[in-house]
Design a protein around this motif. Structure first.
Motif, PDB file in Angstrom:
ATOM      1  N   MET A  86       0.826  -1.201   0.000  1.00  4.22           N
ATOM      2  CA  MET A  86       0.000   0.000   0.000  1.00  4.22           C
ATOM      3  C   MET A  86       0.860   1.250   0.000  1.00  4.22           C
ATOM      4  SD  MET A  86      -3.232   0.898   0.029  1.00  4.22           S
ATOM      5  CE  MET A  86      -4.228   2.348   0.328  1.00  4.22           C
ATOM      6  N   THR A  87       1.842   1.231   0.922  1.00 13.84           N
ATOM      7  CA  THR A  87       2.709   2.406   0.994  1.00 13.84           C
ATOM      8  C   THR A  87       3.632   2.485  -0.203  1.00 13.84           C
ATOM      9  OG1 THR A  87       4.226   1.101   2.319  1.00 13.84           O
ATOM     10  CG2 THR A  87       2.673   2.535   3.496  1.00 13.84           C
ATOM     11  N   ALA A  88       4.014   1.278  -0.744  1.00 13.63           N
ATOM     12  CA  ALA A  88       4.929   1.281  -1.880  1.00 13.63           C
ATOM     13  C   ALA A  88       4.263   1.832  -3.122  1.00 13.63           C
ATOM     14  CB  ALA A  88       5.441  -0.128  -2.131  1.00 13.63           C
ATOM     15  N   SER A  89       2.924   1.594  -3.295  1.00 14.63           N
ATOM     16  CA  SER A  89       2.261   2.035  -4.501  1.00 14.63           C
ATOM     17  C   SER A  89       1.809   3.488  -4.429  1.00 14.63           C
ATOM     18  CB  SER A  89       1.051   1.147  -4.803  1.00 14.63           C
ATOM     19  OG  SER A  89       0.110   1.245  -3.756  1.00 14.63           O
ATOM     20  N   ALA A  90       1.777   4.069  -3.241  1.00 16.13           N
ATOM     21  CA  ALA A  90       1.259   5.431  -3.090  1.00 16.13           C
ATOM     22  C   ALA A  90       1.970   6.455  -3.947  1.00 16.13           C
ATOM     23  CB  ALA A  90       1.296   5.828  -1.619  1.00 16.13           C
ATOM     24  N   PRO A  91       3.317   6.451  -4.064  1.00 17.23           N
ATOM     25  CA  PRO A  91       3.955   7.471  -4.903  1.00 17.23           C
ATOM     26  C   PRO A  91       3.720   7.232  -6.385  1.00 17.23           C
ATOM     27  CG  PRO A  91       5.486   6.499  -3.304  1.00 17.23           C
ATOM     28  CD  PRO A  91       4.292   5.626  -3.364  1.00 17.23           C
ATOM     29  N   PHE A  92       3.386   5.979  -6.781  1.00 17.10           N
ATOM     30  CA  PHE A  92       3.267   5.649  -8.197  1.00 17.10           C
ATOM     31  C   PHE A  92       1.936   6.089  -8.788  1.00 17.10           C
ATOM     32  CE2 PHE A  92       1.806   2.649 -11.446  1.00 17.10           C
ATOM     33  CZ  PHE A  92       2.764   2.871 -12.411  1.00 17.10           C
ATOM     34  N   TRP A  93       0.828   5.695  -8.162  1.00 16.50           N
ATOM     35  CA  TRP A  93      -0.475   5.912  -8.776  1.00 16.50           C
ATOM     36  C   TRP A  93      -0.859   7.371  -8.933  1.00 16.50           C
ATOM     37  CZ3 TRP A  93      -2.046   2.188 -11.547  1.00 16.50           C
ATOM     38  CH2 TRP A  93      -1.744   0.874 -11.200  1.00 16.50           C
ATOM     39  N   PRO A  94      -0.600   8.250  -7.949  1.00 17.90           N
ATOM     40  CA  PRO A  94      -0.950   9.663  -8.191  1.00 17.90           C
ATOM     41  C   PRO A  94      -0.236  10.248  -9.398  1.00 17.90           C
ATOM     42  CG  PRO A  94      -0.555   9.282  -5.862  1.00 17.90           C
ATOM     43  CD  PRO A  94      -0.125   8.031  -6.582  1.00 17.90           C
ATOM     44  N   ALA A  95       0.964   9.790  -9.678  1.00 14.69           N
ATOM     45  CA  ALA A  95       1.688  10.296 -10.845  1.00 14.69           C
ATOM     46  C   ALA A  95       1.257   9.594 -12.121  1.00 14.69           C
ATOM     47  CB  ALA A  95       3.194  10.112 -10.637  1.00 14.69           C
ATOM     48  N   PHE A  96       0.684   8.389 -11.990  1.00 20.43           N
ATOM     49  CA  PHE A  96       0.302   7.600 -13.161  1.00 20.43           C
ATOM     50  C   PHE A  96      -1.009   8.066 -13.782  1.00 20.43           C
ATOM     51  CE2 PHE A  96      -1.945   4.048 -15.094  1.00 20.43           C
ATOM     52  CZ  PHE A  96      -1.003   3.537 -15.967  1.00 20.43           C
ATOM     53  N   TRP A  97      -1.999   8.335 -12.958  1.00 18.10           N
ATOM     54  CA  TRP A  97      -3.343   8.556 -13.479  1.00 18.10           C
ATOM     55  C   TRP A  97      -3.512   9.809 -14.333  1.00 18.10           C
ATOM     56  CZ3 TRP A  97      -6.276   4.748 -14.239  1.00 18.10           C
ATOM     57  CH2 TRP A  97      -6.282   3.657 -13.367  1.00 18.10           C
ATOM     58  N   PRO A  98      -2.950  10.980 -13.986  1.00 15.82           N
ATOM     59  CA  PRO A  98      -3.164  12.171 -14.853  1.00 15.82           C
ATOM     60  C   PRO A  98      -2.714  11.962 -16.294  1.00 15.82           C
ATOM     61  CG  PRO A  98      -2.376  12.835 -12.702  1.00 15.82           C
ATOM     62  CD  PRO A  98      -2.256  11.339 -12.740  1.00 15.82           C
ATOM     63  N   PRO A  99      -1.477  11.492 -16.558  1.00 18.09           N
ATOM     64  CA  PRO A  99      -1.118  11.261 -17.971  1.00 18.09           C
ATOM     65  C   PRO A  99      -1.901  10.116 -18.595  1.00 18.09           C
ATOM     66  CG  PRO A  99       0.650  10.535 -16.511  1.00 18.09           C
ATOM     67  CD  PRO A  99      -0.320  11.292 -15.670  1.00 18.09           C
ATOM     68  N   PHE A 100      -2.258   9.097 -17.791  1.00 22.05           N
ATOM     69  CA  PHE A 100      -3.084   8.003 -18.320  1.00 22.05           C
ATOM     70  C   PHE A 100      -4.420   8.539 -18.819  1.00 22.05           C
ATOM     71  CE2 PHE A 100      -6.460   4.905 -17.863  1.00 22.05           C
ATOM     72  CZ  PHE A 100      -5.937   3.769 -18.455  1.00 22.05           C
TER      73      PHE A 100
END
Length: 245
Positions: A1-15
């Protein structure tokens, strides 16, 4: 959970921006997916078999080729299946160029590369190479995957629509939607024609594709025209650089 937190917020806008970039092409995709579903069911495939091909193959021309074989002769023989595989390869040979092009501007690890390759289409490639570098975050895996899944979603939803209601829908060819994709690709090409070299390469490649298209399958034509255009552009650029030296 903590490991994915920095990834998804940066992933979704360009996606999401990549997903929306393909929305203008949706009207051109719907009738072709419906036409595929109608053709496949006319060949004896069930709703779920028709849908499964869209979910797993996701290659319009190849799906039409397979559906046409079902219509003409039922389930293919071994020789017919091998012929279908060869046809699929020729129809999709252009994806080799797409992959090489993307790998130069968007290096990806193997996992992301395999995922992106599964959903890559002409439309997603064209929009990504033009709009991706202009995205606020630059060309990224998230933007590419968003563009790819945008078309994947509408293709599969339209396949289901065609399977459920194909008999009462009008003939897609009669709607004149076949011009949407060529016009869309022209719209993507024009901003890239910067200078006489790119204009000459585009013109020669287009004429070469037109000539080859009278004798060869479409996918192979694009591959040969693309390689020929790249070689021509490299030769002209190298020659000009040598003359200035």
């Amino acid at each position: 959970m903590t490991a994915s937190a920095p990834f998804w917020p940066a992933f979704w806008p360009p996606f999401w921006r990549g997903f929306r970039a393909l929305l203008p092409l949706w009207p051109g995709m719907v009738p072709f997916a419906v036409a595929y579903a109608v053709t496949a069911q006319a060949g004896g495939l069930s709703l779920w078999e028709t849908q499964l091909m869209s979910l797993t193959v996701f290659a319009g021309a190849s799906q039409f080729a397979a559906a046409g074989q079902f219509v003409s002769g039922g389930l293919p023989t071994v020789a017919g299946a091998l012929g279908l595989v060869a046809t699929t390869f020729l129809l999709n040979a252009r994806h080799v160029l797409y992959g090489l092009s993307l790998s130069r501007s968007l290096p990806l690890p193997w996992g992301q590369r395999l995922l992106a390759a599964q959903f890559l289409t002409d439309e997603a490639y064209g929009v990504t190479v033009v709009a991706g570098p202009r995205d606020p975050g630059g060309l990224s895996f998230a933007f590419l995957l968003g563009a790819e899944l945008s078309l994947y979603g509408v293709w599969n939803a339209s396949t289901l629509l065609g399977s459920l209601a194909g008999a009462v829908l009008p003939d897609p060819q009669a709607l004149g939607v076949g011009v949407i994709f060529p016009l869309a690709f022209l719209g993507l090409l024009v901003p890239l024609l910067e200078g006489r070299v790119t204009l000459l390469v585009a013109l020669v490649s287009g004429l070469g594709a037109w000539g080859l298209g009278r004798a060869l399958p479409g996918g192979l034509v694009i591959l040969l025209a693309g390689v020929g255009g790249a070689a021509l552009g490299a030769w002209i650029t190298t020659r000009h650089a040598g003359s200035r030296a």
